[in-house]
Write a protein that holds these residues in place. Structure first.
Motif, PDB file in Angstrom:
ATOM      1  N   GLY A   1       0.812  -1.214   0.000  1.00 64.59           N
ATOM      2  CA  GLY A   1       0.000   0.000   0.000  1.00 64.59           C
ATOM      3  C   GLY A   1       0.843   1.260   0.000  1.00 64.59           C
TER       4      GLY A   1
ATOM      5  N   GLY B   1       0.706   3.782  -3.131  1.00 60.42           N
ATOM      6  CA  GLY B   1       0.250   5.146  -2.859  1.00 60.42           C
ATOM      7  C   GLY B   1       1.304   6.186  -3.170  1.00 60.42           C
TER       8      GLY B   1
ATOM      9  N   ALA C   1      -6.128   6.981  -1.955  1.00 57.90           N
ATOM     10  CA  ALA C   1      -5.855   8.169  -1.139  1.00 57.90           C
ATOM     11  C   ALA C   1      -4.932   9.157  -1.833  1.00 57.90           C
ATOM     12  CB  ALA C   1      -5.259   7.753   0.204  1.00 57.90           C
TER      13      ALA C   1
ATOM     14  N   GLY D   1      -1.185   7.059   3.415  1.00 55.61           N
ATOM     15  CA  GLY D   1      -2.582   6.670   3.206  1.00 55.61           C
ATOM     16  C   GLY D   1      -2.692   5.271   2.635  1.00 55.61           C
TER      17      GLY D   1
ATOM     18  N   ILE E   1      -2.132   2.665   5.320  1.00 56.39           N
ATOM     19  CA  ILE E   1      -3.329   2.485   6.165  1.00 56.39           C
ATOM     20  C   ILE E   1      -4.350   1.598   5.453  1.00 56.39           C
ATOM     21  CG2 ILE E   1      -5.289   3.692   7.209  1.00 56.39           C
ATOM     22  CD1 ILE E   1      -3.412   6.084   7.634  1.00 56.39           C
ATOM     23  N   ILE E   2      -4.512   1.820   4.166  1.00 52.26           N
ATOM     24  CA  ILE E   2      -5.446   1.001   3.380  1.00 52.26           C
ATOM     25  C   ILE E   2      -5.012  -0.459   3.395  1.00 52.26           C
ATOM     26  CG2 ILE E   2      -6.293   0.564   1.033  1.00 52.26           C
ATOM     27  CD1 ILE E   2      -6.112   3.642   0.609  1.00 52.26           C
TER      28      ILE E   2
ATOM     29  N   THR F   1      -8.359  -3.185   2.759  1.00 53.57           N
ATOM     30  CA  THR F   1      -9.441  -2.659   1.923  1.00 53.57           C
ATOM     31  C   THR F   1      -9.241  -3.065   0.458  1.00 53.57           C
ATOM     32  OG1 THR F   1      -9.571  -0.750   3.394  1.00 53.57           O
ATOM     33  CG2 THR F   1     -10.688  -0.576   1.274  1.00 53.57           C
TER      34      THR F   1
ATOM     35  N   GLY G   1     -11.788   1.780   6.881  1.00 55.53           N
ATOM     36  CA  GLY G   1     -10.345   1.980   6.742  1.00 55.53           C
ATOM     37  C   GLY G   1     -10.016   2.945   5.617  1.00 55.53           C
ATOM     38  N   ILE G   2     -10.775   2.873   4.510  1.00 58.26           N
ATOM     39  CA  ILE G   2     -10.517   3.791   3.395  1.00 58.26           C
ATOM     40  C   ILE G   2     -10.887   5.216   3.783  1.00 58.26           C
ATOM     41  CG2 ILE G   2     -12.723   3.796   2.116  1.00 58.26           C
ATOM     42  CD1 ILE G   2      -9.603   3.054   0.243  1.00 58.26           C
TER      43      ILE G   2
ATOM     44  N   ALA H   1      -7.993   6.451   5.885  1.00 53.39           N
ATOM     45  CA  ALA H   1      -6.821   6.691   5.038  1.00 53.39           C
ATOM     46  C   ALA H   1      -6.945   8.002   4.273  1.00 53.39           C
ATOM     47  CB  ALA H   1      -6.636   5.529   4.066  1.00 53.39           C
TER      48      ALA H   1
ATOM     49  N   ALA I   1      -4.464  11.118   4.740  1.00 52.34           N
ATOM     50  CA  ALA I   1      -3.684  11.566   3.579  1.00 52.34           C
ATOM     51  C   ALA I   1      -3.971  13.027   3.250  1.00 52.34           C
ATOM     52  CB  ALA I   1      -3.993  10.676   2.372  1.00 52.34           C
TER      53      ALA I   1
END
Length: 649
Positions: free
Chosen positions: A302, A306, A343, A405, A408-409, A414, A443-444, A447, A451
């Motif tokens: 992720g 990202g 994100a 971000g 975190i996803i 997610t 979660g999204i 994120a 972000a």
């Protein structure tokens, strides 16, 4: 500039329609396939009003327009006649460039034409899922059934749609692609598998397949091709080759109907017997392999997705991941790739907000507002090319925020379930079809919030917004001291109000004065950068080191001379010192053509300053004091022919 005028200018600057093999568009860009990119005038295009920037990537010459690119594309297609241009023109050039360039060009050429409607269908599916999750609809009601059919139709019949675009890209007849795709999703074939199989192939292996029908004694492994991607693309490639082969040998008198007949009789059975099963197995393995790699460390994956997604977008490399993501959704029901990058657009938008709030540059503030709004809806090209990338550090800060971000996803696991909307319209794409708004969905949300805030905070405090201004921003900042602008010409002074062109006379272009030249030379009225030099050489824009934007327009309506009787000694982007020769022109020949030579000298950004006063003398030599610019903290200065030179900085 109107869309028609902009399109005509773009075509001219890419080398004319004769230099264009093909052109199509995505959400923000015109994507040209040029015969010779060296003929394109990239610097002039980048500075053209209405063009954000130009990118050369993946074998494409990309002119970034912004949100109104569909309107400009229509004009480009109409002017150049590209709407009726056969796609085999592209096919002639397909062997040029490295493998990556050809692959990206291939994928973007197939998917870009349907991107808008693909997003639209995804948004309808996403919001329908949202309404179900909120209890506003039930999945048994008529409203749900119609909305679901509207959103699901494109995805179910995706082989039909891709059959058209793929055949067009490969140089075949697009309607043949439609027929091949339609055959793959023909509903009667799905009922065949309800009975007992005739026998089983590859028993005891990963490819074990029951056989329900045969074609001319050859076993046919029936697959589910609805919503599939890879089989129809490969089948279209094969069909284009077969069609061209038949076209060479079939007599012209029967070619119209016999070539498509023979092509379909060869390609459709071959697709069911060989291409379809192999492509489906390959698709499943690609999907499983992608998820396996992602699952090794979702957080790291992720972060990487990202952080680098916006870099991929700049170079057009994101097209290499898009088909993989779509394939995952169609074969596995969910995809982690597009989730990991979701994100990024919000991080970019947060960075633009940081620039907007922090900068002291008024023009940059003005540009930031629409870029911020576009970013909220997932269109970040204006933000990237107009704001953060020229500033460098804000772009880096947005990538850092996007990486966090993405991490975190990955932590929440997610995934996206449909090819849905962009920006704020994309959230419904992450609602689980069965579980609804589960932990992964929230979660999204987390994120995106993180972000966005990080993009703003990092840019505001560490983005160097006011410390590292680009030349463009420096030229548009307000001078802190009074500045005297010299005369760029030798001649008689004419009040601006007496100029015959009302645009200048009324001050619509800005405040200033005019000079009726007695010598055909234009020199730099201050030290700075040549920000504009029209192709016709009759108008020069210069921005002084103190931030004064000066327009020198030689003559009235002399643009119609198309550069005749003018000689430029500089080019756009050059740095000059006060007194340097910019342009020479032939006064007598211009008059013989029937044009006035009176030359307005305009301060186009006069509103950035406290005041503007012009000389009171009747005649000037080049480099004599002409206009006094007063900054807000200056004490008013009486300007006369005796003391104007004394206030020069």
């Amino acid at each position: 500039m109107s869309h028609h005028a902009l399109a005509r200018k773009i075509l001219d600057l890419v080398g004319g329609k004769e230099n264009v093999n093909s052109v199509f568009h995505c959400i923000t860009r015109l994507r040209f396939k040029l015969k010779d990119e060296s003929k394109a005038k990239t610097d002039e295009l980048k500075n053209l009003d209405g063009v954000v920037t130009v990118r050369q990537s993946g074998g494409q010459y990309q002119v970034v327009i912004g949100n109104h690119v569909p309107e400009v594309y229509k004009e480009v297609a109409a002017i150049g006649g590209f709407s009726t241009k056969q796609s085999q023109d592209v096919n002639e050039e397909e062997d040029k460039g490295n493998f990556l360039s050809r692959f990206i060009d291939l994928i973007s050429g197939i998917f870009t034409p349907i991107l808008g409607v693909l997003v639209a269908a995804g948004m309808i599916k996403g919001f329908t899922a949202l309404f179900i999750a909120l209890g506003w609809l039930t999945n048994t009601g008529g409203t749900y059934q119609i909305l679901n059919a509207t959103g699901d139709a494109l995805f179910y019949f995706l082989p039909v749609i891709l059959g058209y675009t793929a055949m067009k890209k490969f140089g075949g007849t697009p309607f043949l692609g439609i027929v091949i795709g339609s055959a793959l999703v023909y509903p009667a074939l799905s009922t065949v598998t309800a009975g007992e199989p005739l026998y089983t192939l590859f028993a005891g292996t990963l490819f074990e397949s029951p056989v329900f029908i045969e074609f001319l004694g050859i076993p046919v492994i029936l697959m589910t091709y609805s919503s599939s991607v890879v089989p129809i693309i490969i089948a279209s490639f094969f069909a284009a080759k077969v069609e061209r082969g038949f076209a060479k040998v079939v007599p012209s008198v029967v070619k119209t109907f016999l070539v498509p007949t023979l092509t379909l009789l060869v390609v459709v059975p071959f697709t069911f017997i060989l291409i379809g099963p192999i492509a489906t197995w390959a698709s499943n393995m690609v999907g499983a392999g992608t998820v396996w790699v992602y699952d090794l460390s979702p957080i790291i994956a992720g972060v990487l997705l990202g952080a680098f997604w916006q870099v991929f977008v700049i170079f057009g490399l994101h097209w290499g991941l898009v088909p993989v993501a779509i394939n995952n959704m169609m074969t596995l029901g969910a995809d982690p790739i597009l989730a990991g990058i979701f994100a990024a657009s919000f991080a970019q938008t947060g960075a633009v907000l940081g620039v907007w709030m922090k900068t002291r540059n008024q023009k940059l503030k003005t540009l930031s507002a629409p870029a911020f709004i576009s970013g909220l809806f997932g269109v970040t090209e204006p933000a990237i090319y107009g704001i953060t990338l020229p500033k460098k550090k804000p772009f880096v800060m947005s990538c850092i925020a996007a990486g966090i971000g993405g991490g975190i996803i990955g932590f929440f696991g997610t995934k996206t379930y449909i090819m849905g909307g962009l920006g704020v319209f994309g959230f419904p794409s992450y609602i689980h079809p069965e579980e609804g708004m589960n932990t992964a969905f929230w979660g999204i949300i987390v994120a995106v919030i993180v972000a966005s805030i990080l993009g703003f905070v990092l840019t505001y405090f560490f983005g160097g917004v006011n410390k590292e201004e680009t030349p463009l921003e420096k030229t548009n900042s307000t001078a802190k001291k009074g500045v005297t602008i010299d005369s760029p010409l030798k001649g008689q002074i004419v009040p601006l109000s007496e100029v015959s062109d009302k645009v200048f006379a009324t001050g619509a272009m800005g405040k200033g004065i005019a000079v009726l030249p007695t010598e055909g030379r234009v020199v730099a009225p201050a030290s700075g950068v040549v920000t504009t030099l029209f192709k016709t050489k009759h108008a020069i824009g210069l921005t002084s080191d103190e931030g004064v934007d000066i327009l020198m327009h030689v003559g009235i309506d002399t643009v119609q001379l198309d550069g005749k009787h003018f000689t430029a000694h500089i080019k756009q982007g050059d740095r000059v010192n006060a007194g340097d020769l910019l342009v020479e022109f032939d006064i007598e020949k211009i008059k013989e053509e029937g044009y006035e030579v009176v030359t307005p000298v305009i301060i186009t950004n006069h509103s950035n300053f406290a005041g503007l006063e012009v000389t009171k003398v009747k005649a000037v030599n080049a480099n004599d004091p002409l206009i006094n610019i007063k900054a807000s903290e200056d004490t008013p200065v009486e300007v006369s022919e005796n003391n104007l030179a004394d206030v020069r900085v």
